[in-house]
Design a protein around this motif. Structure first.
Motif, PDB file in Angstrom:
ATOM      1  N   PHE A   1       7.480   4.560   5.034  1.00 27.87           N
ATOM      2  CA  PHE A   1       7.034   3.949   6.286  1.00 27.87           C
ATOM      3  C   PHE A   1       6.211   4.935   7.106  1.00 27.87           C
ATOM      4  O   PHE A   1       5.148   4.586   7.619  1.00 27.87           O
ATOM      5  CB  PHE A   1       8.244   3.451   7.088  1.00 27.87           C
TER       6      PHE A   1
ATOM      7  N   PHE B   1      -2.425   4.362   8.154  1.00 31.49           N
ATOM      8  CA  PHE B   1      -3.025   3.246   8.892  1.00 31.49           C
ATOM      9  C   PHE B   1      -3.960   3.746   9.984  1.00 31.49           C
ATOM     10  O   PHE B   1      -4.976   3.122  10.277  1.00 31.49           O
ATOM     11  CB  PHE B   1      -1.905   2.397   9.510  1.00 31.49           C
TER      12      PHE B   1
ATOM     13  N   SER C   1       0.452  -0.984   0.873  1.00 27.42           N
ATOM     14  CA  SER C   1       1.630  -1.785   1.222  1.00 27.42           C
ATOM     15  C   SER C   1       1.911  -2.858   0.176  1.00 27.42           C
ATOM     16  O   SER C   1       3.042  -3.309   0.038  1.00 27.42           O
ATOM     17  CB  SER C   1       1.448  -2.453   2.578  1.00 27.42           C
TER      18      SER C   1
ATOM     19  N   ILE D   1       4.761  -2.175  -2.013  1.00 29.22           N
ATOM     20  CA  ILE D   1       6.170  -2.409  -1.676  1.00 29.22           C
ATOM     21  C   ILE D   1       6.652  -3.769  -2.174  1.00 29.22           C
ATOM     22  O   ILE D   1       7.839  -3.967  -2.362  1.00 29.22           O
ATOM     23  CB  ILE D   1       6.472  -2.252  -0.159  1.00 29.22           C
ATOM     24  N   ILE D   2       5.720  -4.682  -2.409  1.00 34.34           N
ATOM     25  CA  ILE D   2       6.138  -5.950  -3.010  1.00 34.34           C
ATOM     26  C   ILE D   2       6.392  -5.741  -4.497  1.00 34.34           C
ATOM     27  O   ILE D   2       7.411  -6.166  -5.038  1.00 34.34           O
ATOM     28  CB  ILE D   2       5.063  -7.032  -2.815  1.00 34.34           C
TER      29      ILE D   2
ATOM     30  N   ALA E   1       9.552  -3.830  -5.484  1.00 38.04           N
ATOM     31  CA  ALA E   1      10.749  -4.678  -5.417  1.00 38.04           C
ATOM     32  C   ALA E   1      10.851  -5.504  -6.683  1.00 38.04           C
ATOM     33  O   ALA E   1      11.927  -5.662  -7.267  1.00 38.04           O
ATOM     34  CB  ALA E   1      10.690  -5.586  -4.191  1.00 38.04           C
TER      35      ALA E   1
ATOM     36  N   ARG F   1       9.848 -10.190   0.701  1.00 38.02           N
ATOM     37  CA  ARG F   1       9.030  -8.973   0.760  1.00 38.02           C
ATOM     38  C   ARG F   1       7.579  -9.307   1.067  1.00 38.02           C
ATOM     39  O   ARG F   1       6.894  -8.532   1.725  1.00 38.02           O
ATOM     40  CB  ARG F   1       9.098  -8.222  -0.572  1.00 38.02           C
ATOM     41  N   VAL F   2       7.112 -10.441   0.562  1.00 34.42           N
ATOM     42  CA  VAL F   2       5.734 -10.835   0.863  1.00 34.42           C
ATOM     43  C   VAL F   2       5.588 -11.022   2.374  1.00 34.42           C
ATOM     44  O   VAL F   2       4.636 -10.535   2.990  1.00 34.42           O
ATOM     45  CB  VAL F   2       5.350 -12.115   0.105  1.00 34.42           C
TER      46      VAL F   2
ATOM     47  N   PHE G   1       5.731  -7.693   4.092  1.00 32.78           N
ATOM     48  CA  PHE G   1       4.453  -6.993   3.949  1.00 32.78           C
ATOM     49  C   PHE G   1       3.601  -7.244   5.197  1.00 32.78           C
ATOM     50  O   PHE G   1       3.080  -6.304   5.814  1.00 32.78           O
ATOM     51  CB  PHE G   1       3.789  -7.502   2.667  1.00 32.78           C
TER      52      PHE G   1
ATOM     53  N   ALA H   1       5.342  -5.578   8.215  1.00 37.00           N
ATOM     54  CA  ALA H   1       5.181  -4.120   8.254  1.00 37.00           C
ATOM     55  C   ALA H   1       3.786  -3.761   8.759  1.00 37.00           C
ATOM     56  O   ALA H   1       3.632  -2.861   9.590  1.00 37.00           O
ATOM     57  CB  ALA H   1       5.417  -3.530   6.866  1.00 37.00           C
ATOM     58  N   ILE H   2       2.783  -4.470   8.264  1.00 28.12           N
ATOM     59  CA  ILE H   2       1.427  -4.158   8.728  1.00 28.12           C
ATOM     60  C   ILE H   2       1.310  -4.449  10.215  1.00 28.12           C
ATOM     61  O   ILE H   2       0.648  -3.711  10.952  1.00 28.12           O
ATOM     62  CB  ILE H   2       0.399  -4.931   7.892  1.00 28.12           C
TER      63      ILE H   2
ATOM     64  N   ILE I   1       3.656  -3.973  12.314  1.00 27.27           N
ATOM     65  CA  ILE I   1       4.259  -2.825  13.008  1.00 27.27           C
ATOM     66  C   ILE I   1       3.290  -1.639  13.013  1.00 27.27           C
ATOM     67  O   ILE I   1       3.141  -0.952  14.025  1.00 27.27           O
ATOM     68  CB  ILE I   1       5.604  -2.435  12.362  1.00 27.27           C
TER      69      ILE I   1
END
Lengths: 500, 635
Positions: free
Chosen positions: A396, A403, A414, A417-418, A421, B172-173, B176, B179-180, B182
């Motif tokens: 993170f 970013f 990012s 991260i999918i 998983a 998670r999708v 995603f 998170a972006i 944030i």
């Protein structure tokens, strides 16, 4: 001159190895004695490095515990020292080494004495990499590490061990030869190989690009970055468990450390120039290797590919040159050191019992090995960056940092991260869940006491650092600030120069 | 007290997880349930404190991450919105803990189940008590993890494992996007703490973000990204596919996680961020439209499903759509009110369904039930109450909240608002049909089950019925009791936690709007009875004539097949391609293997030089000498 604590930390394992080498007697007593020596010296070293951390002053950015011995008159000084960045890697190394030794006790069946020697020599060399403040010394330790690793894969490895060992050796050697040339030319240009001096000398811009590329070639292979990564899965597959653990947990980190210490520190202008290259290769690595990992049928290969993806995060973090990005990549390296070590140990556990790394050989392990299922679950979750584990904090922070520099890179990364998983959970389902696949699995034993202690310590750290990473962040804070300040002044200086 | 609420469930979880075997099933269950029940009592007292004293607090536990100006804390924040969520989460959770004691009676892994349930409760509590986006994200993924663990609780079932993974990955999708969002917030605001972000928002409304050459408005982008996260967690259309599959988990899980609490986290997020959403009309419209689309879509699919749990799951999806479009038209408080009432009646419906499944011994197909209402009168009564509340039958809880949504939509006066009125009423009609279809097919008509004998069917144990009865009580009264507080004319309950830029209008909509929905849903009951219980020929004909349409609904609009075709299969193919073509056949072939092959070929050639014949060597020497001489002479 105080007690030379860094030399002590570096050489205790070597002395241990020497003792093991000299042990004599019956086969049994040799094994027993060498085991005690190995365990004792590695654990003592861990406590000594904890003491080092305790006495380390994290409020100053200069190198501490500096030791200097004249080696080749006027040319090379044997110079050691640590700052907030390197001390964490020392801790990681001294923490992982005993784990490797315990794992070896569990699973190495022949030449165990030589195995301990190899691991301990390896530890010395790795610690040397993180402590050395002279380019030549650094190079010697950095490359020296190849030899014991080569032997560990070549002697205790799987059936295709020779091919893998050579591939590993060739790949890494090829890169590092260029680095040696670069180190020699740095000496010609500046007249010194002392890192502290070099950090304050501004190497002329025209030299920086080539030198940077030479260092890059070595680090990119070792990290490994796409497309220099293909040695890693092969090396992991054939290496014994302890070898994989060292490889994933520490050897890969030497390259990340090298990027931070040397590429950024010595060649800021070139680093700035080549950042797009690093970003491109890293983003490709993250997505490409994640997709490849998805389709693996060998557990070790899958985890090896996932390591490449995770290290891709590290490099984008480093070259984002933001506070969060750099601190994130250090956390990510430490955390990956713990998590990948644990994952390879998890594979080792079932390999010891069933002699297969193929995912399809397993299934339904939770029925017979509930403790193992829990442990494996924890590290699968940590690997996929679940908040509350150290993997999340690293990833993170890196993404937050990147970013700020390049939105597109952060967004593409990012995606990783999918995918992570997907492949980790799929791996877990196929190995652990479902009905018991075969009769042999029914007789598999759950974790023994040593294994539980090893995994418990790794799991504790992974979760603790996920909830409270401050000890790490505080340690690197000032050093990272210093690094960024220096980097930015150099870049700005260069900008004004070109503008005039 | 705030700490106790959050951490008691964690303590329960750890004890049952690690020491459950030693303590014994019975005590583990009682201990875990009691701890959550204590948390529930404390939550109610906090709620009362907020209600009577305008209590609010923000307690810092300790520093989580501090890297430069990125500083995040672990904290427990209490305000009116949180206090409502605390009550919902802990109350429903404790009821379901007790219910599970009965439901999981024959399961060998009771402590593990309790550990997961309590862990879920803990994660959900950290989510609602966060004072920053990162802790929210922690809880957000934490509840996702527990959902994953609980869906896959029966790990021997392959379908359960697949459903669990699907839930995690689809979420998670969404994460995603979240998170972006944030990252974006941190980049422009320099902080991720709610209070600072909300305070700074008005200054940043003109800020634009450049992404790949295009300019976007910052606030719009942030809201949309956060909403993508919400869509994943709250199973809104496009990211909804995991929720029906999640029904593979044990029924108490469906009640707690996939109806009452976790899936409402998305709604909570939108409402929590009302101080940002209020500045983005575009994002609000998207929220409203997605909510309407989901409400309608899920209701149509629910019409033809045959699995009792899947019908209720689609119903949940549809009701979440209501909450979103309420939020999208700016009626955040009504959205939370519907969330509150929905938690009771939907959990009740699931627990009722659990009792039905228990009575039929693990049968879930409503075509294989029927004619048992006299045999299981308590279950029947519970289900009737739940259904009445869900459909919005007058004076039960759903009536107040759902009608309020439609009224507020009308008062909004915009195109989206009127559209919402229409969708709201029509979906209410669909809701009534599928709900009563479920009731009549399950309890009335002929007994269609071949595996069980009618005489062996009986009501569930008291440990299951009593918790359900408590929920039934809530489903009846939660609307009428809390209406004034939540959405009444003079309420100032939400001050400080929800922002309304334009004051809410409290005019009255025309009479026909108010009476329309209750009238429709009441009139549907006899019609449904006739169609589903009395005479099913009409329906059979209807299905035969519209075979395509029927299959379209039965297959859930073919979303799964479509996703499989667009995402899953290509991803695997690309992965295989990169591996075989990229790594093995390009990098290795021309890289290390290529080099070693070239070296081999070269060395084979060089070997030929060493032939052992003296005249070969002499010849080579001669050639070399002449070249050297030539060179020296020429240069």
């Amino acid at each position: 001159m105080n007690f030379p604590i860094l030399s002590a930390i570096i050489f205790i394992p070597l002395i241990g190895a020497l003792f093991i080498f000299l042990t004599k007697g019956s086969q049994k007593s040799i094994e027993k004695n060498s085991k005690y020596v190995a365990v004792f010296s590695s654990i003592a070293n861990f406590f000594l490095s904890l003491f080092l951390w305790y006495s380390f002053d994290s409020s100053v950015s200069t190198f501490q515990f500096i030791e200097e011995k004249n080696w080749i008159n006027g040319f090379i000084n044997f110079k050691l020292g640590v700052d907030g960045i390197s001390i964490l890697f020392i801790l990681l190394t001294t923490f992982i080494a005993p784990i490797c030794i315990f794992s070896g006790i569990n699973s190495i069946k022949f030449k165990i004495k030589d195995f301990f020697i190899a691991i301990l020599v390896m530890e010395t060399l790795m610690l040397g990499v993180f402590c050395s403040l002279d380019l030549v010394i650094f190079y010697l330790f950095f490359e020296g590490g190849l030899i014991p690793m080569f032997l560990i894969i070549g002697i205790w490895g799987g059936p295709k061990r020779v091919y893998s060992a050579f591939k590993f050796f060739l790949f890494t050697l090829l890169g590092s030869v260029l680095m040696l040339v670069a180190i020699i030319s740095i000496y010609w240009i500046t007249g010194t190989t002392d890192v502290i001096k070099l950090l304050n000398i501004k190497i002329a811009q025209e030299y920086q690009y080539l030198l940077w590329l030479a260092f890059f070639s070595s680090f990119a292979v070792k990290l490994p970055m796409w497309p220099f990564h293909t040695w890693l899965p092969d090396a992991h597959v054939e290496a014994p468990t302890a070898g994989s653990v060292i490889l994933a947990a520490i050897l890969l980190k030497m390259a990340g450390y090298g990027f931070i210490r040397f590429s950024l520190g010595l060649f800021p202008i070139a680093s700035d120039y080549f950042t797009p290259l690093i970003f491109t290769l890293s983003v490709i690595a993250i997505i490409y290797t994640s997709l490849v990992a998805l389709m693996q049928d060998d557990m070790k290969k899958l985890i090896a590919y996932s390591s490449v993806a995770h290290m891709g995060f590290v490099t984008i973090g480093i070259f984002s040159l933001t506070k969060q990005g750099l601190e994130g990549s250090i956390i990510q390296m430490i955390s990956h050191g713990l998590i990948s070590a644990a994952l390879f140990l998890c594979v080792g556990v079932v390999y010891d019992r069933y002699q297969s790394r193929m995912i399809s050989s397993y299934g339904g392990l939770v029925n017979v090995m509930p403790k193992y299922a829990l442990v494996f679950m924890i590290f699968v979750l940590a690997a996929l960056g679940l908040p509350g584990t150290s993997g999340f904090v690293g990833e993170f922070l890196i993404l937050v940092g990147v970013f700020q520099k390049n939105i597109l890179v952060a967004v593409l990364a990012s995606f990783g991260i999918i995918l992570v998983a997907a492949y980790m959970l799929w791996l877990y389902r196929r190995v652990v869940f479902g009905r018991i696949g075969s009769n042999e699995i029914k007789t598999m034993l759950d974790l023994n006491r040593t294994e539980i202690y090893i995994f418990a310590s790794l799991a504790f750290l992974t979760i603790f650092l996920g909830i409270y990473p401050e000890p790490l962040l505080n340690t690197v804070d000032v050093s990272i600030n210093n690094l960024i300040d220096k980097y930015e002044t150099d870049i700005n200086l260069n900008l004004t120069k070109t503008n005039n | 007290m705030e700490y106790a609420i959050v951490f008691l469930p964690l303590v329960g979880s750890l004890i049952s997880g690690f020491f459950g075997k030693r303590i014994g099933d019975k005590y583990t269950q009682i201990l875990a349930s009691t701890l959550v029940a204590v948390a529930a009592i404390l939550s109610i007292s906090i709620f009362y404190k907020v209600l009577s004293h305008d209590y609010s607090s923000n307690k810092l536990i300790f520093n989580w991450i501090s890297s430069g100006n990125f500083v995040v804390n672990w904290s427990v924040k209490i305000d009116s919105l949180t206090s409502v969520m605390l009550v919902v989460v802990t109350l429903i959770s404790s009821i379901i803990h007790f219910y599970s004691i009965g439901y999981m009676n024959n399961d060998p892994h009771k402590p593990r189940f309790m550990a997961y349930l309590s862990l879920f409760t803990f994660a959900m509590l950290t989510l609602v008590t966060a004072d920053n986006f990162l802790q929210l994200f922690f809880g957000w993924e934490g509840v996702g993890l527990c959902s994953y663990l609980l869906i896959g609780f029966w790990y021997k079932k392959m379908s359960a494992n697949s459903a669990a993974i699907k839930a995690f990955i689809v979420n998670r999708v969404g994460d995603f996007g979240f998170a972006i969002g944030i990252f974006l917030i941190f980049f422009y605001y320099g902080t991720v703490n709610y209070s600072e972000v909300f305070q700074k928002t008005p200054e940043l409304i003109m800020q634009t973000v450049n992404f790949m050459g295009a300019e976007f408005n910052l606030i719009n982008l942030v809201c949309i990204l956060l909403f993508i996260g919400s869509m994943g967690k709250s199973a809104q259309i496009l990211l909804h596919t995991w929720l029906p599959d999640a029904m593979e988990g044990p029924t108490p899980v469906s009640a707690l996680i996939h109806a009452a609490t976790m899936v409402t986290a998305g709604v909570f997020l939108v409402v929590r961020c009302s101080p940002i959403f209020e500045y983005s009309q575009l994002a609000l419209n998207i929220v409203a439209i997605v909510g309407m689309a989901t409400a309608f879509f899920a209701a149509t699919v629910a019409l033809v499903q045959n699995d009792i749990k899947k019908i209720i799951a689609y119903s949940t999806c549809s009701q979440l759509g209501y909450m979103f479009f309420a939020a999208g038209i700016g009626a955040y408080h009504v959205a939370i009110f519907h969330l509150f009432t929905h938690a009771f009646f939907k959990a009740l419906l699931f627990l009722g369904a659990g009792c039905v499944i228990h009575s039929f011994r693990e049968e879930q197909d409503i075509n294989l039930m029927g004619g048992v209402w006299k045999k299981i009168p308590y279950t029947y009564a519970l289900m009737i109450i739940g259904t009445l509340a869900l459909t919005g039958f007058p004076f039960l809880s759903g009536f107040y909240s759902k009608d309020a949504i439609i009224e507020f939509a009308y008062l909004k006066g915009s195109a989206v608002g009127y559209c919402a009125v229409f969708v709201g009423i029509f979906t209410a009609f669909l809701t009534a049909i599928y709900s009563w279809r479920l009731i009549f097919k399950t309890f009335h008509g002929k007994f269609n089950n071949k595996k069980n004998n009618l005489s062996t069917i009986h009501d569930s144990a008291l440990i299951m019925l009593i918790p359900s009865a408590i929920l039934a009580f809530g489903a009846i009264i939660s609307g009428v009791v809390f209406k004034k507080l939540f959405i009444g004319n003079e309420t100032n309950f939400w001050e400080g936690s929800i922002l309304f830029l334009e004051p809410i209008k409290y005019l009255h909509p025309p009479q026909w709007i108010i009476f329309m929905t209750p009238f429709i849903v009441t009139a549907t009951i006899p019609a449904a009875y006739y169609l589903f219980a009395k005479d099913n020929k009409i329906l059979k004909n209807l299905v035969l004539k519209n075979k395509f349409f029927y299959n379209f609904l039965l297959n859930k609009w073919y979303f799964d097949e479509l996703y499989n075709f667009i995402f899953v299969e290509p991803t695997k193919k690309i992965g295989l391609f990169f591996w075989q073509r990229g790594d093995v056949n390009t990098i290795d072939k021309y890289g290390p293997d290529g080099i070693s092959r070239i070296v081999k070929i070269l060395s084979n050639k060089v070997v030929n030089f060493q032939s052992g014949y003296l005249y070969h060597y002499a010849f080579v020497m001669l050639v070399g000498l002449s070249i050297l001489l030539t060179y020296l002479i020429l240069y």
